[in-house]
Design a protein around this motif. Sequence first.
Motif, PDB file in Angstrom:
ATOM      1  N   VAL A 125       8.168  94.842  20.680  1.00 22.57           N
ATOM      2  CA  VAL A 125       6.886  94.352  20.163  1.00 22.57           C
ATOM      3  C   VAL A 125       6.842  94.476  18.645  1.00 22.57           C
ATOM      4  O   VAL A 125       6.431  93.549  17.928  1.00 22.57           O
ATOM      5  CB  VAL A 125       5.721  95.127  20.814  1.00 22.57           C
ATOM      6  N   VAL A 126       7.275  95.639  18.133  1.00 21.28           N
ATOM      7  CA  VAL A 126       7.290  95.846  16.683  1.00 21.28           C
ATOM      8  C   VAL A 126       8.232  94.846  16.011  1.00 21.28           C
ATOM      9  O   VAL A 126       7.925  94.297  14.953  1.00 21.28           O
ATOM     10  CB  VAL A 126       7.699  97.295  16.352  1.00 21.28           C
ATOM     11  N   MET A 127       9.388  94.606  16.627  1.00 17.03           N
ATOM     12  CA  MET A 127      10.342  93.638  16.055  1.00 17.03           C
ATOM     13  C   MET A 127       9.738  92.237  16.020  1.00 17.03           C
ATOM     14  O   MET A 127       9.937  91.485  15.050  1.00 17.03           O
ATOM     15  CB  MET A 127      11.630  93.624  16.880  1.00 17.03           C
TER      16      MET A 127
ATOM     17  N   ARG B  12      18.588  93.501   8.196  1.00 15.16           N
ATOM     18  CA  ARG B  12      17.533  93.945   7.285  1.00 15.16           C
ATOM     19  C   ARG B  12      16.277  94.400   8.037  1.00 15.16           C
ATOM     20  O   ARG B  12      15.154  94.170   7.589  1.00 15.16           O
ATOM     21  CB  ARG B  12      17.183  92.851   6.267  1.00 15.16           C
ATOM     22  N   VAL B  13      16.498  95.008   9.195  1.00 12.99           N
ATOM     23  CA  VAL B  13      15.402  95.600   9.969  1.00 12.99           C
ATOM     24  C   VAL B  13      15.276  97.059   9.551  1.00 12.99           C
ATOM     25  O   VAL B  13      16.272  97.780   9.520  1.00 12.99           O
ATOM     26  CB  VAL B  13      15.681  95.503  11.482  1.00 12.99           C
TER      27      VAL B  13
ATOM     28  N   PRO C  94      14.314  90.489  19.265  1.00 14.02           N
ATOM     29  CA  PRO C  94      14.667  91.796  19.843  1.00 14.02           C
ATOM     30  C   PRO C  94      16.022  91.797  20.541  1.00 14.02           C
ATOM     31  O   PRO C  94      16.772  92.773  20.423  1.00 14.02           O
ATOM     32  CB  PRO C  94      13.532  92.063  20.838  1.00 14.02           C
ATOM     33  N   LEU C  95      16.343  90.712  21.266  1.00 17.45           N
ATOM     34  CA  LEU C  95      17.622  90.669  21.974  1.00 17.45           C
ATOM     35  C   LEU C  95      18.790  90.710  20.995  1.00 17.45           C
ATOM     36  O   LEU C  95      19.791  91.409  21.215  1.00 17.45           O
ATOM     37  CB  LEU C  95      17.698  89.411  22.845  1.00 17.45           C
ATOM     38  N   ARG C  96      18.642  89.975  19.913  1.00 14.31           N
ATOM     39  CA  ARG C  96      19.695  89.992  18.894  1.00 14.31           C
ATOM     40  C   ARG C  96      19.803  91.372  18.252  1.00 14.31           C
ATOM     41  O   ARG C  96      20.905  91.855  17.957  1.00 14.31           O
ATOM     42  CB  ARG C  96      19.382  88.928  17.843  1.00 14.31           C
ATOM     43  N   ALA C  97      18.657  92.014  18.028  1.00 16.09           N
ATOM     44  CA  ALA C  97      18.653  93.337  17.401  1.00 16.09           C
ATOM     45  C   ALA C  97      19.304  94.369  18.313  1.00 16.09           C
ATOM     46  O   ALA C  97      20.130  95.177  17.860  1.00 16.09           O
ATOM     47  CB  ALA C  97      17.227  93.747  17.066  1.00 16.09           C
ATOM     48  N   TYR C  98      18.958  94.341  19.588  1.00 15.50           N
ATOM     49  CA  TYR C  98      19.550  95.307  20.520  1.00 15.50           C
ATOM     50  C   TYR C  98      21.040  95.047  20.700  1.00 15.50           C
ATOM     51  O   TYR C  98      21.822  95.988  20.894  1.00 15.50           O
ATOM     52  CB  TYR C  98      18.817  95.264  21.862  1.00 15.50           C
ATOM     53  N   GLY C  99      21.434  93.783  20.639  1.00 17.12           N
ATOM     54  CA  GLY C  99      22.859  93.472  20.688  1.00 17.12           C
ATOM     55  C   GLY C  99      23.594  94.050  19.490  1.00 17.12           C
ATOM     56  O   GLY C  99      24.711  94.577  19.619  1.00 17.12           O
ATOM     57  N   ALA C 100      22.951  93.984  18.315  1.00 19.08           N
ATOM     58  CA  ALA C 100      23.556  94.550  17.108  1.00 19.08           C
ATOM     59  C   ALA C 100      23.627  96.072  17.194  1.00 19.08           C
ATOM     60  O   ALA C 100      24.575  96.693  16.701  1.00 19.08           O
ATOM     61  CB  ALA C 100      22.748  94.133  15.880  1.00 19.08           C
TER      62      ALA C 100
END
Length: 354
Positions: free
Chosen positions: A32-34, A318-319, A41-47
């Motif tokens: 939610v924050v992302m 850049r998160v 979010p899916l891309r972030a968790y993958g990273a």
Amino acid sequence: MLRFEKRDKTPVQLRVLVPICSVLLGLFMGSVVMLFARVNPLRAYGAIIKGAFGSAYTFSETLVIAVPLILISAGLCLVYRMKFFNIGAKGQYIIGAICGSYLALFGPATMSRPLLLTLMMVLGTLGGALWAIIPALLKVYWNVNEVIATLLLNYIASYILWFFMYGTWGTRGFPLSKNFALNAQLPRILPSPSRLHIGLFFGLAAAVIVWIIIRKTRFGYEARVLGENERAARYAGINVFKTVIIAAVISGGLAGLAGIAHTSAVLRVLQLEINSDYGYTAIIAAWLAGLDPLVAVGISVLLAALEAGGYQIQIVMRVPFGIVGVIESSILFCLLAGEIVTHYRVTLTRRLAA
């Protein structure tokens, strides 16, 4: 109105489902924050997964973070079972790093490496243990709330570190000490650039020993009884003073050992930022593990992966790294809320008319 009934026995499925749901809700809150930050979010968790397990080097860095988490969470599993809520692992970690670093900075230059490292680890362990004894004594003698006492001692420990770094231990006005000599550096397991060190074996050994203490010894049985019912423990003749003090010493000692091991092997210098927030992350590891030190080993690796991957998304996408804190705090909040369902049967009843 809601009615809470104490469960005689917690169902196994609840012990499994509550931690799993807590993790999923924590990841959902992070998503939610992302989304508010316009990040997929899916891309972030993958990273995050790639940053933690994408290569042999990144996995070794994940284990570097996991080492202090394993050590600290093992001790917390013991004290939390007896309802002594030690929130001061951060302060004990800092004091352990300071005490052990004293020998590294001012010890005899001719001392052999095995002897110097042994004394550093022992001194760091003793420092953390002594720092944990303070709230334990306040608890058993004057019934001072250990949550408040340990939390306040974290700030005192931080200011002690500041005092030394901006004082006689600093280097040319900078808040960091001189580099540790080779004799004072804990050996690393893998060749450079990996920073994985033999502290990993300390953590695994500590988890096994604490598990044996909890499950197979009289002291562990007394600690569990004390956590279930203090009045019954006193009636049964259990020495509450001795039990609390010994458990606090073990917990604080392991946190102190984590502090000096990380400082000696990874940082190789004493500075203001020594990753002392691992003391808070280890709390989540202990609760997620159901206060089982062996399970806490795996949980510590997963939380370490979250932190290691957090640096990856900070660089690549850049998160802000703070998203990791949001996820971890959400997991802890859901865990604490889940404790109500775990230990109490919640029913909805109608209020009788007056």
